[in-house]
Motif scaffolding. Structure first.
Motif, short mmCIF file in Angstrom:
data_model
loop_
_atom_site.label_atom_id
_atom_site.label_comp_id
_atom_site.label_asym_id
_atom_site.label_seq_id
_atom_site.Cartn_x
_atom_site.Cartn_y
_atom_site.Cartn_z
N TRP A 1 4.15 2.67 -1.62
CA TRP A 1 3.27 2.15 -2.66
C TRP A 1 3.15 0.63 -2.54
O TRP A 1 2.09 0.06 -2.76
CB TRP A 1 3.78 2.49 -4.05
N CYS A 2 4.26 -0.02 -2.18
CA CYS A 2 4.28 -1.48 -2.05
C CYS A 2 3.48 -1.94 -0.84
O CYS A 2 2.63 -2.83 -0.95
CB CYS A 2 5.71 -1.99 -1.91
N THR A 3 3.78 -1.36 0.31
CA THR A 3 3.10 -1.81 1.53
C THR A 3 1.61 -1.47 1.48
O THR A 3 0.79 -2.25 1.95
CB THR A 3 3.76 -1.24 2.80
N GLU A 4 1.27 -0.35 0.89
CA GLU A 4 -0.14 0.01 0.74
C GLU A 4 -0.87 -1.04 -0.09
O GLU A 4 -1.94 -1.53 0.31
CB GLU A 4 -0.27 1.38 0.06
N TYR B 1 -1.88 4.13 -5.01
CA TYR B 1 -0.96 4.24 -6.15
C TYR B 1 -1.01 3.01 -7.06
O TYR B 1 -1.14 3.14 -8.27
CB TYR B 1 0.47 4.48 -5.66
N TYR B 2 -0.90 1.84 -6.48
CA TYR B 2 -0.89 0.63 -7.32
C TYR B 2 -2.22 0.46 -8.06
O TYR B 2 -2.22 0.16 -9.25
CB TYR B 2 -0.60 -0.61 -6.46
N ARG B 3 -3.31 0.66 -7.37
CA ARG B 3 -4.63 0.52 -8.01
C ARG B 3 -4.77 1.47 -9.20
O ARG B 3 -5.42 1.14 -10.18
CB ARG B 3 -5.75 0.81 -7.01
N ASN B 4 -4.17 2.63 -9.10
CA ASN B 4 -4.29 3.64 -10.15
C ASN B 4 -3.20 3.59 -11.21
O ASN B 4 -3.28 4.30 -12.20
CB ASN B 4 -4.31 5.04 -9.52
N ASN B 5 -2.16 2.77 -10.99
CA ASN B 5 -1.00 2.78 -11.88
C ASN B 5 -0.44 1.38 -12.14
O ASN B 5 0.77 1.23 -12.31
CB ASN B 5 0.11 3.65 -11.28
N GLN B 6 -1.27 0.37 -12.22
CA GLN B 6 -0.78 -1.00 -12.31
C GLN B 6 0.10 -1.29 -13.51
O GLN B 6 0.95 -2.18 -13.45
CB GLN B 6 -1.96 -1.98 -12.29
N VAL C 1 7.94 -4.44 -9.34
CA VAL C 1 8.25 -4.46 -7.91
C VAL C 1 7.01 -4.84 -7.08
O VAL C 1 7.09 -5.72 -6.22
CB VAL C 1 8.83 -3.10 -7.44
N ILE C 2 5.90 -4.18 -7.33
CA ILE C 2 4.73 -4.40 -6.48
C ILE C 2 4.00 -5.70 -6.82
O ILE C 2 3.63 -6.46 -5.92
CB ILE C 2 3.77 -3.20 -6.53
N THR C 3 3.81 -5.99 -8.09
CA THR C 3 3.09 -7.21 -8.48
C THR C 3 3.74 -8.46 -7.89
O THR C 3 3.03 -9.32 -7.35
CB THR C 3 2.92 -7.29 -10.01
N PRO C 4 5.07 -8.60 -7.91
CA PRO C 4 5.69 -9.77 -7.27
C PRO C 4 5.47 -9.81 -5.74
O PRO C 4 5.31 -10.89 -5.17
CB PRO C 4 7.17 -9.64 -7.60
N LYS C 5 5.43 -8.65 -5.09
CA LYS C 5 5.13 -8.62 -3.65
C LYS C 5 3.72 -9.13 -3.38
O LYS C 5 3.48 -9.84 -2.40
CB LYS C 5 5.29 -7.21 -3.08
N LEU C 6 2.80 -8.77 -4.24
CA LEU C 6 1.43 -9.24 -4.08
C LEU C 6 1.34 -10.75 -4.30
O LEU C 6 0.58 -11.43 -3.62
CB LEU C 6 0.49 -8.48 -5.02
N ALA C 7 2.13 -11.26 -5.23
CA ALA C 7 2.16 -12.72 -5.45
C ALA C 7 2.69 -13.42 -4.20
O ALA C 7 2.16 -14.46 -3.79
CB ALA C 7 3.02 -13.05 -6.67
N LYS C 8 3.71 -12.85 -3.58
CA LYS C 8 4.26 -13.41 -2.34
C LYS C 8 3.20 -13.38 -1.23
O LYS C 8 3.03 -14.36 -0.50
CB LYS C 8 5.50 -12.63 -1.92
N LEU C 9 2.50 -12.27 -1.11
CA LEU C 9 1.42 -12.15 -0.12
C LEU C 9 0.39 -13.26 -0.34
O LEU C 9 -0.01 -13.94 0.61
CB LEU C 9 0.74 -10.78 -0.24
N ARG C 10 -0.04 -13.43 -1.57
CA ARG C 10 -1.07 -14.42 -1.89
C ARG C 10 -0.60 -15.84 -1.59
O ARG C 10 -1.39 -16.69 -1.17
CB ARG C 10 -1.51 -14.27 -3.34
N LYS C 11 0.68 -16.09 -1.78
CA LYS C 11 1.24 -17.42 -1.51
C LYS C 11 1.35 -17.68 -0.01
O LYS C 11 0.98 -18.74 0.47
CB LYS C 11 2.61 -17.54 -2.17
N LEU C 12 1.87 -16.71 0.74
CA LEU C 12 2.14 -16.90 2.17
C LEU C 12 0.92 -16.71 3.06
O LEU C 12 0.84 -17.29 4.14
CB LEU C 12 3.23 -15.93 2.63
#
Length: 179
Positions: A17-20, A149-154, A162-173
């Motif tokens: 769900w995270c990597t997707e 999964y994330y799009r349907n269950n935010q 778990v996923i929202t912080p990973k996306l923040a890291k992606l956006r930063k890096l």
């Protein structure tokens, strides 16, 4: 005229769900499918079987990307920097071989690039990188409820914490690589 050069990349870095969710935001990514690979039991695995840790499968994603827009190397750099490739069979609270860090290559060129990327990013981690690099044997698409999964269950707890912080890291890096 279609100028797309579509290729596949398959890898796992913890919960799919995270990597997707991460790769759905990357420019040049056409499609992301959650699934399973790397196991040693016959038949089409189910999520419940995977979660038992007894099938040998990892939760993975298969990314269809346009290599005219983003390279396989860039895909792998994003992958290696948006999860912890130094923890064996674990990502955060998710534990078990199904959560291992793994790159499944589709051909010799991908293997060579994977080896180089892992070696390169290893310099930036304090602990040894334990990412497995193996040939892709079979990819099994996960059940429908695990796709998008994330799009349907935010608002679900796991997504928020778990996923929202990973996306923040992606956006930063990797802001320059995002849609």
């Amino acid at each position: 005229m279609n100028n797309k050069n579509l290729q596949l990349a398959t890898f796992g870095g913890g919960c799919f769900w995270c990597t997707e969710a991460v790769f759905q935001e990357v420019k040049g990514v056409e499609k992301v499918v959650s699934g399973y690979s790397g196991g040693n039991v016959p038949g089409y695995p189910t999520y419940r079987e995977i979660c038992s840790g007894l099938t040998g499968h990892a939760e993975v994603i298969q990314v269809t990307f346009d290599s005219n827009i983003i390279s396989y190397e860039d895909i792998l750099v994003i992958f290696m920097t948006t999860h912890d490739p130094t923890t064996l069979n674990r990502q955060g609270g998710d534990k078990g071989t199904q959560y291992r860090s793994v790159i499944y290559y589709h051909d010799d060129a991908q293997k060579e690039i994977a080896d180089l990327v892992v070696k390169e990013v290893s310099r930036y981690y304090e602990n040894a990188v334990v990412t497995e690099i193996s040939p892709l044997d079979v990819f099994y698409e996960a059940e429908k409820e695990h796709q998008d999964y994330y799009r349907n269950n935010q608002t679900q707890g796991y997504c928020s914490f778990v996923i929202t912080p990973k996306l923040a890291k992606l956006r930063k890096l990797h802001a320059d690589k995002l849609k």
